[in-house]
Write an enzyme that holds these catalytic residues in place. Structure first.
Site: not given
Ligand code: ZN
Length: 722
Positions: A504-505, A508, A511
């Site tokens: 998940h991290e 980011h 991105h």
């Molecule tokens: Zn998040």
């Protein structure tokens, strides 16, 4: 959705357009006052020079940075030249670089490695920064120039990204009060400063309440159920506080504490639960006065700016756009989730009753502190595995290299190489250099994965340097987790949840790192909360994708792959308990909306804060006594000082996009460069150069659909949703 990792408190998100600057036009600090923030870092990728930064540098750097930006803004506002896109918008985009440098380091360190001095500076600076920000947004000469350019936008032949920048600045200034008359502006400034003070106080109280709220255990027998390693850690934690021969169970952010799943002692579970929900509700760290005043002032500010309430104001700048749309989505999900949670409660009660029959002990009624424990037993019985069977297959370093980095290589062609030569702020931080498929250096990634007392709870990503062609800067980003640090010589073994959090991290981080834009304020993760969680929640899919799993899930001692049958059970078990997980999350999202959809006269006084909370949950029919909100208001950091005010729903909104995207990848052949490059071109590289809604539709080919999310969570039978 066991984890809702917070993107770090972006105190400056709204201000991001204003904090990036050109040192050439800066007045600078005198040469006899060397400060590590005075000049751009000379390190690769402009990595902050952590080895030379001292706490004492922050306050003077903030002062000098604000002064620098004031002078720059002043010269833009008073320019004798007619306003143009270049001399106004681009000039603003270049202003305040020193402030940007110090802010990014300061707020990152405050989150990851704080100390009393840093917290003191935060208290001092939060209202000053709010005032500085207002000084820019409420500067009438400056706004007149932006307005002049904006009115001529049709004739300027701007490229799409520049047109978006103009649009964003104009809207941000209007929303910040640029069109108010002078007396209202004065009132707005007062409100903003007071709100910043209160939000800081809230955070510090919540943090202290969590630290002080840890439960001290005198009798080792009560810890039955914890691993030897956890017991050792609890013993060390106690001894670090001078409590030799005792054990300390530290509290994590959420209402339900992870150890409740393991502890056999019902009495200790109840003590821990009660300590958790009592945090910052009364006593020396009482947050109810801050909440009462904060929600009233936010409502006051919304009215002053011409909005019905704070939520209406906040949502105008999000993808979801209205309180009605958000309420509608929350209500639709709540109905499915609450029904499912009731069914789960009945199942857990049956487990309790059966156990009582088997042992001859009296049965009892399921309580909130029992849920996780009996859910674990029920899950284990139904899916026939134990977390302890699975963890040896998720060794952190292997998950990182052979899972997270591997997927990024297969999708986007990236390679990551560790750099031991660069300075870091703590020895546990690791630094990786990221290269594109053709070998071009792309970004630096910092990974700070272990828990420590100086770090806030949860997991998050943040940025040290924004990507920008205007400033010729490449991204420097960081991911933070709170994995318990293993004893010397032992590897860190992750749960499957922690494994998913790492993906998940890193989503980011991608991105941020794959951003390819001109203007820093539109780069990477500078998107609204209900979009920013989308690439990260999408990236979670690779943690459970068979081809990726087979690559990283190997026993840390034997090297044997995770048996397929075991993994199938782990994945099936993921859907178990979704009624609970969705309900606790929605309850928190409902609290957030309730606090921010009130008018100023509806804000309760401090002693009524908890009653307000209870009534809000009842009204939304999500007040299950067995399923407390994921956060009670007094420690609900996301919404009182985390940038998620009226925005906590964003995780679910983003997740709709994420699960749609997961389905899209599966329909198009899954893990390969063609899919990855398409997604990179349409979403990951684009930042906020376009608004979220059109951006998503250009990737997905149609508006978002809620069906894949419901199916993923097992909340409806496959095929029954639209
Ligand atoms: Zn998040």
């Amino acid at each position: 959705m066991h984890k809702l990792p917070a993107l770090t408190a972006f105190l400056l998100t709204m201000a991001a357009p204003l904090w990036a600057a050109d040192p050439a036009s800066a007045p600078g600090t005198p040469p006899d006052a060397p400060n590590p923030f005075s000049a751009p870092s000379a390190l690769p990728y402009a990595l902050p020079p952590f080895d030379t930064i001292k706490d004492a540098d922050f306050a003077p750097a903030f002062e000098a940075g604000m002064a620098e930006q004031r002078a720059q803004v002043d010269s833009i506002a008073r320019s004798p030249q007619p306003a143009s896109f270049e001399n106004t918008l681009v000039a603003l985009e270049r202003s305040g670089r020193m402030l940007d440098r110090v802010s990014k380091v300061f707020f990152n360190l405050n989150a990851s490695n704080t100390d009393p001095e840093i917290q003191k500076i935060q208290t001092l600076m939060a209202p000053r920064l709010a005032a500085h920000q207002d000084e820019i947004w409420l500067n009438p000469d400056l706004f007149a120039r932006i307005e002049a350019v904006f009115q001529r936008r049709g004739d300027l032949a701007l490229d799409p990204e520049s047109a978006q920048l103009l649009q964003r600045y104009h809207l941000t200034f209007v929303r910040a009060g640029a069109r108010l008359a002078e007396p209202e502006k004065t009132r707005l400034r007062q409100l903003n400063q007071r709100i910043a003070e209160l939000a800081t106080r809230f955070e510090q109280n919540a943090r202290k309440a969590s630290n002080d709220g840890g439960v001290v255990v005198d009798d080792k027998a009560a810890l039955d159920g914890l691993s030897a390693e956890q017991i050792g850690a609890a013993e060390q934690a106690a001894s670090a506080r001078g409590l030799e021969g005792k054990w300390l169970i530290a509290l994590e952010n959420t209402t339900i504490q992870p150890v409740l799943e393991q502890l056999k002692s019902r009495a200790l579970r109840e003590r821990i639960y009660r300590a958790s929900i009592a945090r910052a509700d009364g006593g020396p760290t009482d947050n109810t006065p801050a909440i009462a005043e904060l929600v009233k002032l936010r409502a006051d500010r919304a009215r002053l700016l011409g909005y019905r309430n704070h939520a209406a104001y906040a949502l105008e700048d999000e993808g979801a756009a209205t309180t009605e749309a958000v309420n509608k989505m929350l209500a639709a999900l709540a109905k499915a989730a609450v029904g499912q949670a009731r069914g789960e409660a009945a199942e857990l009660q049956a487990t309790i009753d059966a156990q009582a029959r088997a042992t001859g002990a009296p049965t009892f009624k399921l309580q909130p502190w029992d849920w996780a424990y009996y859910a674990q037993i029920t899950r284990k019985a139904r899916f026939e595995f134990d977390e302890a069977d699975v963890k040896p297959y998720f060794e952190m370093d292997r998950v990182l290299h052979d899972g997270v980095f591997f997927a990024a290589h297969e999708l986007y062609g990236l390679t990551l190489k560790e750099r031991a030569d660069l300075p870091r702020y703590h020895p546990d931080v690791r630094i990786f250099e990221v290269f594109d498929a053709d070998g071009t250096p792309l970004a630096l990634l910092l990974a700070d994965l272990y828990a420590r007392e100086s770090k806030k709870g949860g997991a998050w990503m943040d940025v040290f340097v924004d990507q920008s062609r205007l400033q010729d800067s490449k991204p420097v980003v960081i991911i933070n987790l709170n994995v318990p640090k293993p004893s010397e010589g032992l590897p860190a073994l992750l749960t499957f949840d922690e494994t998913t959090t790492l993906f998940h991290e890193f989503g980011h981080a991608l991105h941020g790192m794959l951003s390819s834009v001109t203007y820093p304020s539109l780069a990477g993760t500078n998107t609204p909360p209900d979009f920013v969680e989308y690439p990260s929640q999408f990236n979670e899919m690779w943690a459970r994708e068979p081809i990726v799993l087979a690559h990283f899930a190997r026993h840390y001692q034997t090297g044997q792959p995770l048996p397929r049958a075991l993994m199938d059970r782990v994945l099936a078990a993921q859907k178990f308990g979704q009624g609970y997980a969705t309900t606790e999350y929605l309850a928190a999202a409902v609290l957030d909306q309730s606090w921010h959809q009130i008018g100023p006269d509806q804000a309760p006084p401090a002693p009524k804060v908890m009653a307000f909370e209870k009534a809000a949950l009842q009204r939304a029919q999500i007040d299950l006594p067995m399923v407390p909100p994921r956060y009670h208001s007094p420690y609900f950091m996301h919404i009182f000082n985390g940038g998620y005010d009226a925005g906590y729903y964003a995780y679910t909104w983003s997740e709709v996009l994420a699960r749609d995207t997961e389905q899209w990848f599966h329909q198009h052949g899954g893990l390969n460069r063609a899919n990855g490059d398409f997604y990179r071109a349409k979403i990951l590289s684009r930042g906020r150069t376009e608004e979220p809604e059109p951006l998503f539709e250009k990737f997905y080919g149609q508006p978002p659909q809620i069906g894949p999310l419901l199916e993923h969570r097992g909340l409806v039978a496959p095929g029954k949703s639209g």
